[in-house]
Write an enzyme that holds these catalytic residues in place. Structure first.
Site, short mmCIF file in Angstrom:
data_model
loop_
_atom_site.label_atom_id
_atom_site.label_comp_id
_atom_site.label_asym_id
_atom_site.label_seq_id
_atom_site.Cartn_x
_atom_site.Cartn_y
_atom_site.Cartn_z
CB SER A 261 -0.87 0.00 1.26
OG SER A 261 -0.04 0.18 2.38
CE LYS A 262 -0.79 7.13 -2.95
NZ LYS A 262 -2.05 7.73 -3.20
NE ARG A 263 0.40 0.56 6.35
CZ ARG A 263 0.88 -0.62 6.71
NH1 ARG A 263 1.91 -0.70 7.51
NH2 ARG A 263 0.30 -1.74 6.29
#
Ligand code: GLU
Length: 489
Positions: A261-263
């Site tokens: 994910s972006k994280r």
């Protein structure tokens, strides 16, 4: 071996790094065998595809140097050809016109669900339950159309879809380059729609026709397409075409093993450019993300082309590790040609403030000695900040401490010696400092910190004599004078 690979992104968003890795593997595999690497933009989803996304994908690929060997094929432009193939299959008897409507299919599914729920009711006899489950199973199974064997249409101009006659009985087997032998029972494959009622081709048909027409020999793509392969192979067979070799790449996960994910850094590929990674660093890292060759960590592109093989692709999902990306990138920054590196660094320097000709010249001179000062261009630009003309310098806390009255007195003593220098070179500066230390009984540890503080404001800097040489006589003396005068004032 004749090799033609392709990268086939759908232009519905950015090119994320999973896509970039797929493109890279296709590129390297083609180059390894002196083959061709092609690009197809799969823009058949009219609603979700955008020209902006296409440009973003092309931009990212060009940044990475993954240049296709032929102009990109736009899938939507081939729609007539796709439809023609479907009609040819009908003529051959490997596909057929199906008059079952979308509503009927929906009703069939709903009935299947009802039966399945009904089978769960309490108080049912075993026989009754088995019968209900069997009915549900038949209704919910991959669709086999009652129109497989033609028959008169329900009305002269009744709308129809063109469906493929799915293979009957037995297992379908794919020898996947990464996953090994994968088997699916033919009963799991439906009579898939090739042409919709409005004569537009489905994605599944378009992919196969295009891969055939482009002469693709090896399909290397994400493992989210593995199941599609079993629906696509019957299309090749129905047309009597050669089936390409398939390899399905495992996903990329975050460093904690969770879905990316972006994280975790699941950013658009071009964001990495903005973060200051070099394309060759990014490529070398993406190569190792899911592929290995012994325990070698860093590959130049030439080496990668020599060595890339499908056998080296790991079956398990890879984990994105930004720290490792930084290490790999630092290596390529150190390796980069000085002029090119300066060109790449320039926008990052500018983002940090004006770059006048003097500053640029200074940084250009210092760069070859300071390439190891950052793992990204952003870090490198920050590390070079002390070379900027920005008098009076702002002093960091640590610098202020070093510029105590004692420290300033030492600077004051050194200043006239430096002023008297007839030639301003690293060697002459270094000699002057040493002579001054010997004459005054000071150690380098006593003169170094105040001098560094005055010259850099507290930023980390390498050996002082080269710094003073890069800064030049005026700037060096000026920065020292600034501190001494500030104290006097
Ligand atoms: N367009 C598909 C995607 O972006 C790829 C299809 C393929 O590689 O066969 O996921």
């Amino acid at each position: 071996m004749r090799v033609v690979t392709r990268f086939a992104p759908s232009p519905t968003g950015m090119l994320h790094i999973g896509g970039a890795r797929t493109a890279l593997f296709n590129y390297l595999f083609a180059k390894r065998f002196n083959g061709q690497f092609l690009l197809r933009i799969e823009d058949t989803d009219r609603e979700r595809s955008t020209p902006e996304a296409t440009s973003a994908i092309l931009d990212a690929m060009s940044w990475l140097g993954l240049t296709p060997d032929q102009p990109a094929v736009m899938q939507s432009a081939q729609a007539d050809r796709h439809a023609a193939v479907a009609h040819e299959m009908v003529a051959r008897g490997t596909a057929f016109r199906c008059y079952v409507s979308a509503e009927e299919l929906q009703a069939r599914r709903e009935l299947g669900e009802e039966k399945r729920l009904a089978a769960r009711q309490e108080g049912l006899g075993e026989a009754e339950r088995t019968a209900l489950l069997a009915q549900a199973g038949a209704l919910l199974a991959p669709f086999r159309s009652p129109w497989r064997d033609a028959g008169e249409p329900p009305a002269k101009d009744a709308p129809y879809t063109v469906r493929l006659r799915a293979p009957d009985g037995g297992d379908k087997v794919v020898e996947d380059g990464v996953q090994g032998t994968v088997r699916v029972n033919a009963a799991e494959i439906d009579d898939l729609v090739l042409l919709r009622t409005d004569n537009t081709p489905t994605y599944m048909l378009a992919v196969v026709v295009d891969d055939h027409d482009m002469g693709v020999t090896h399909v290397i793509r994400g493992d989210d397409h593995l199941r599609n392969t079993f629906r696509q192979i019957p299309i090749y067979e129905a047309m009597g075409w050669d089936v390409p070799h398939f390899s399905h790449l495992p996903m990329i996960h975050g460093n904690d093993g969770a879905k990316l994910s972006k994280r975790h850094g699941a950013l658009s590929t071009t964001v990495y450019r903005e973060l200051g990674y070099l394309p060759e660093g990014m490529k070398a890292y993406l190569l190792r993300l899911g592929w290995s060759h012994g325990d070698q960590e860093i590959f130049t592109e030439d080496e990668a082309i020599q060595l890339f093989d499908l056998g080296g692709i790991n079956k398990a999902p890879a984990r994105l590790d930004l720290e490792k990306l930084g290490t790999v990138n630092a290596h390529f920054i150190r390796d980069a040609d000085d002029d090119r590196l300066f060109g790449l660094l320039h926008p990052f320097l500018k983002a940090d403030g004006d770059v006048d000709a003097d500053t640029a010249a200074r940084i250009r001179r210092a760069l070859p000695f300071l390439k190891d000062r950052g793992s990204t261009l952003v870090e490198l630009a920050a590390a070079l900040r002390f070379l900027r003309v920005r008098r009076p310098l702002e002093l960091a806390k640590t610098a202020k401490k070093c510029l105590s009255p004692e420290g300033l007195a030492r600077l004051g003593g050194l200043l006239p010696e430096l002023r008297n220098l007839s030639t301003w070179t690293t060697g002459s500066i270094s000699e002057t400092i040493t002579t001054y230390c010997t004459a005054t009984g000071l150690s380098m540890g006593q003169i170094g910190p105040p001098l560094r503080a005055a010259l850099t404001g507290g930023l980390p800097a390498p050996d002082l004599a080269p710094v003073m040489d890069w800064l030049g006589r005026d700037e060096t003396l000026g920065r020292m004078e600034d501190q001494i005068q500030a104290d006097a004032a």
